[in-house]
Scaffold this motif. Structure first.
Motif: not given
Length: 507
Positions: A309-323
């Protein structure tokens, strides 16, 4: 050609030594999975091929263990080239060793879901008439019931004849015996288990077919920059098996665990400073919620096997960076599309664009794929997934075609309501499925998990949805639950959810 050479150099396969050992492995072991392990034993002998809880094996150690296991399977259990061997095991060393040993013998290997029910496993045995079954000890009563006591081997447990015992014995022995070269065995993966009816996706080992896939993934994932890999997904599924084989070709330190527990997964990544992980979206969500600080060593997160989901993708990038990478494929077609970190920043939720060598068409809203490494080899395959392409050429999923319902004459996709509900700040997880309705034919039912210590009523959710969701998207039922039911692969289990709903309605 120059690009391919550059990529192979990064993988340490395009060198005099690399090419020599690759050709030697194929000549000695044939074109099968065992050639990958033989190559690893030559190129990366002291690297960690497998780490599982307290056990660890280098590439050289694992190769010798598998070789000796294959000899024991042939001598003690009369397993021969062309036999049908079923393996029904969770992720552990005995499973992986059995997989490679069976391939070494030139058998057709059938990977069965270790969470199969009795009726499902019995159906597969009757359909395929396996010559031999390697199983986790929990399946022993069923093995005996089906009359396979003399045509089976436990992966673990008590007794002298188990895979685990053979591996322990092999660690202290070096057999001088040799097995004949075997090529082109098949690995058969069962898919579509959530319906209760499994289909088979079979593949033969092929250097030419998989070279393009290997190079394309190597180019897009930059996998040469990471040494340690945690394969969190079941290896009996296509995504997990692909991750394992790709990691072995690159000589990575591979970590696995039996079953998935988000707390244990976070601890493993933190303690071992794991650099890359393959998982399904729900695993990523639960690890982020558990201990995002423990995940900071990760440099490459590959999500696949279910909709991101876009929400999970956003959370992951916000907390872990562009990985974060979003990988799309099916058991029948294999790995086919990939979205990288920059793609997901611009186009949240996308599955990206096709990898080199993949052709894609959308027919009546459904994705069709064609590639050299599919089970049908350059034939168009229906994925069963609904999707669309945006103006920039990126593809998106709308869910499974059999999840779509028709409500009052409108085609309705449960995933679209899931996306809307996931935007609510108090909602942690959502599962939406179709249910029968006397007036409209079908309507949606939503299962909702709230963030810890949050409170929300059904009326408040419906009011929040008003104006955001179309009339035909408004759910007929809203059910609050502590957790979304999952399949063994980690995908939301709509079949179980509907059973929950039936119980809720009766109560």
């Amino acid at each position: 050609m120059l690009k391919a050479i550059r990529l192979l150099k990064k993988a340490k396969l395009f060198s005099v030594k690399g090419i020599f050992y690759l050709l030697k492995a194929l000549f000695k072991r044939g074109v099968n999975l065992m050639a990958i392990l033989r190559l690893g034993a030559w190129l990366y002998p002291e690297r960690l091929a497998l780490v599982h809880e307290k056990d660890s094996f280098t590439y050289l150690q694992l190769y010798h263990l598998v070789k000796n296991l294959a000899i024991r399977l042939k001598e003690n259990h009369q397993i021969e080239k062309g036999n049908k061997i079923a393996i029904v095991c969770a992720n552990h060393p005995a499973f992986i060793s059995s997989l490679f040993a069976a391939a070494y013998l030139g058998t057709d290997v059938y990977l069965l879901n270790s969470e199969m029910g009795t009726a499902q496993l019995t159906r597969q045995v009757k359909q395929h008439q396996f010559d031999f079954i390697i199983y986790d000890a929990s399946f022993l009563p069923l093995i005996l019931e089906m009359g396979y006591e003399n045509r089976s081997l436990a992966a673990d447990g008590e007794g002298e004849s188990t895979v685990s015992r053979y591996l322990k014995d092999a660690a202290h022995l070096r057999s001088g015996k040799k097995l004949k070269r075997s090529s082109f065995n098949r690995v058969v993966i069962l898919t579509s288990g959530t319906t209760g009816l499994y289909k088979s996706a079979a593949r033969k080992a092929s250097v030419s077919a998989y070279t393009g896939l290997f190079l394309s993934l190597l180019d897009r994932l930059k996998f040469e920059n990471y040494q340690s890999v945690y394969v969190a997904t079941p290896i009996a599924h296509g995504f997990g098996l692909a991750a394992l084989c790709f990691s072995y070709l690159m000589g990575k330190d591979v970590y696995i665990r039996t079953g998935f527990d988000h707390k244990a997964a976070c601890a493993l990544i933190r303690e071992e400073q794991i650099e890359s992980v393959t998982l399904v979206p729900v695993m990523l969500r639960r690890m982020l919620e558990e201990h995002k600080e423990a995940l900071q060593s990760l440099k490459c997160i590959i999500s696949g096997g279910a909709v991101l989901s876009p929400v999970l993708a956003g959370d992951a990038m916000l907390n872990l960076g562009n990985k974060l990478y979003n990988l799309y494929g099916t058991s029948e077609a294999g790995v086919c599309l990939l979205a990288g970190p920059e793609d997901l920043k611009k186009y949240p939720g996308t599955i990206g664009k096709p990898l080199d060598g993949v052709s894609l068409q959308i027919r009546e809203g459904q994705l069709w794929l064609k590639c050299a490494w599919s089970a049908e080899k350059d034939q168009w395959i229906s994925t069963g997934d609904m999707g669309y392409q945006d103006g920039a050429g990126y593809y998106y999923l709308l869910g499974r075609s059999d999840d779509m319902i028709v409500s009052g004459g409108e085609n309705v996709y449960p995933y679209e309501l899931e996306l809307l509900l996931m935007q609510h700040p108090l909602i942690k997880e959502v599962l939406v499925t179709g249910v029968e309705d006397e007036t409209f034919g079908q309507r949606l039912a939503a299962f909702v998990v709230l963030h810890d210590r949050e409170q929300l009523t059904k009326e408040e959710i419906l009011s929040w949805l008003s104006g955001k969701a179309a009339r035909y998207q408004m759910p007929k039922h809203l059910v609050f639950t502590e957790a979304i039911p999952l399949t063994p692969m980690g995908k939301p289990d709509r079949k179980v959810a509907r059973l929950w709903l039936d119980q809720e309605v009766r109560d």
